[in-house]
Design an enzyme around this catalytic site. Structure first.
Site, PDB file in Angstrom:
ATOM      1  N   SER A 220       0.844  -1.193   0.000  1.00  0.00           N
ATOM      2  CA  SER A 220       0.000   0.000   0.000  1.00  0.00           C
ATOM      3  C   SER A 220       0.876   1.238   0.000  1.00  0.00           C
ATOM      4  CB  SER A 220      -0.904   0.010   1.240  1.00  0.00           C
ATOM      5  OG  SER A 220      -1.790  -1.082   1.233  1.00  0.00           O
ATOM      6  N   GLY A 222      -0.373   4.422   0.108  1.00  0.00           N
ATOM      7  CA  GLY A 222      -1.206   5.542   0.505  1.00  0.00           C
ATOM      8  C   GLY A 222      -1.998   6.095  -0.662  1.00  0.00           C
ATOM      9  N   ALA A 223      -1.995   7.418  -0.786  1.00  0.00           N
ATOM     10  CA  ALA A 223      -2.768   8.074  -1.833  1.00  0.00           C
ATOM     11  C   ALA A 223      -2.269   7.747  -3.234  1.00  0.00           C
ATOM     12  CB  ALA A 223      -2.742   9.587  -1.619  1.00  0.00           C
ATOM     13  N   GLY A 225      -1.556   4.727  -4.452  1.00  0.00           N
ATOM     14  CA  GLY A 225      -2.050   3.473  -4.985  1.00  0.00           C
ATOM     15  C   GLY A 225      -1.444   2.258  -4.327  1.00  0.00           C
ATOM     16  N   GLY A 251      -5.968   0.104   4.996  1.00  0.00           N
ATOM     17  CA  GLY A 251      -5.098  -0.978   4.554  1.00  0.00           C
ATOM     18  C   GLY A 251      -5.680  -2.344   4.856  1.00  0.00           C
ATOM     19  N   ASP A 252      -6.389  -2.466   5.971  1.00  0.00           N
ATOM     20  CA  ASP A 252      -7.027  -3.730   6.331  1.00  0.00           C
ATOM     21  C   ASP A 252      -8.175  -4.041   5.376  1.00  0.00           C
ATOM     22  OD1 ASP A 252      -5.305  -3.598   8.572  1.00  0.00           O
ATOM     23  OD2 ASP A 252      -6.792  -2.418   9.660  1.00  0.00           O
TER      24      ASP A 252
END
Length: 315
Positions: A220, A222-223, A225, A251-252
């Site tokens: 992951s 974040g913003a 992708g 993220g989960d």
């Protein structure tokens, strides 16, 4: 069925506030109380998608009883492991501009007998599981090799393992060859031992995790992708997000979306991105339902933008 393991669960209280001002009385605009912990959130996201899930977690004291009640109210099966210490309580402060401040308690220390009971509980339910998702930090008392032991035992029972942890616990577990690991950008940089400034940097770090033992890496960013790196290739996924309300559990939700879609290939990555993007638009740690998803906003490509700079470079 997706079985989740949360060694250090929590009772999470989230308050929505206009802004943080140190030393001042702040009046919350809204509040929520949810069962917490990364594995618990995965189970909540799986249940929200209408799929069966079983949450294995140590629970103790009044907070632990409340966590079990909250999970039951959401239709989630629970396999509790009784422990002497009280389950931790965490606080999250979500500001109107999307900034989140979290205060996480350490949690109880598990005895040797409680640790073994936790492993045995996972083993006793593993044969019924399509995937086992082992998530979050380890509580006091558990050695960094505990996840590695769990992965080894689960593989011996024929189960597939997805692991979401960090630091030494992640590095130790890689030797047991988990089927999927899901680091975020910070965890990926920590494992690689160097900063990440571009998507290409993240891809290289993910490939290094595979060299250390991970069969598949779902990273992951974040913003920016998500990256999926596996034997069959590498893909990059992103989505349009109209507004960020809270990134707690995003993220989960992504990991749940990935496993729900089979846990392999670009279609599973698209599901992961859709679930993560939907989660950040919801309050607190609310998990998205199918109605919250916007598959049309998701783009997945094998043409990875290696030179794209990360919005929040990891130093």
């Amino acid at each position: 069925m997706i079985l989740t393991v949360t060694p250090n669960p929590s009772l999470d209280r989230t308050y929505e506030v206009p802004a943080l001002e140190r030393g001042e009385v702040i009046r919350a605009d809204g509040e929520r109380m949810d069962p917490g912990g990364k594995g618990v959130n995965v189970s909540r996201a799986v249940a929200a998608a209408g799929r069966r899930t079983l949450a294995v977690l140590p629970l103790g004291g009044a907070p632990g009883a409340l966590v079990a009640d909250l999970l039951d109210a959401q239709g989630i099966e629970v396999a509790p492991v009784p422990v002497a210490g009280a389950t931790r309580s965490n606080i999250a402060l979500a500001e109107a501009d999307g900034v989140l401040t979290k205060i996480n308690a350490p949690g109880p220390e598990l005895s040797a007998a409680e640790q073994e009971l936790l492993l045995d509980t996972v083993r006793s339910h593993s044969r019924a599981a399509d995937w086992i998702a082992c998530c979050g930090s380890l509580p006091r008392g558990l050695a960094p090799s505990w996840y590695a032991d769990l992965v080894t035992r689960a593989h011996a029972a024929g189960a597939r393992i997805a692991l979401d942890t960090s630091g030494r616990a992640l590095l130790e577990a890689l030797r047991a060859r988990p089927d999927v690991v899901k680091p975020n950008a910070e965890e990926l940089a920590e494992a690689a031992g160097r900063p990440l400034a571009t998507v290409g940097d993240a891809l290289k770090a993910a490939e290094e995790l595979r060299a250390l033992g991970a069969r598949t890496v779902l990273a992951s960013l974040g913003a920016d992708g998500q990256l999926l790196v596996a034997d069959a290739g590498a893909w990059f996924g992103s989505a349009r997000v109209p507004a960020v309300r809270s990134n707690v559990g995003a993220g989960d939700a992504s990991l749940a979306g990935f496993l729900i879609a089979g846990g392999t290939g670009p279609e599973a990555l698209a599901s992961a991105v859709a679930h993560g993007a939907a989660a950040v638009g919801l309050p607190g740690s609310v998990m998205p339902t199918p109605a919250d998803l916007d598959p049309a906003a998701v783009t997945v490509t094998a043409d990875i933008p290696l030179d794209r700079e990360l919005t929040a470079p990891v130093r």
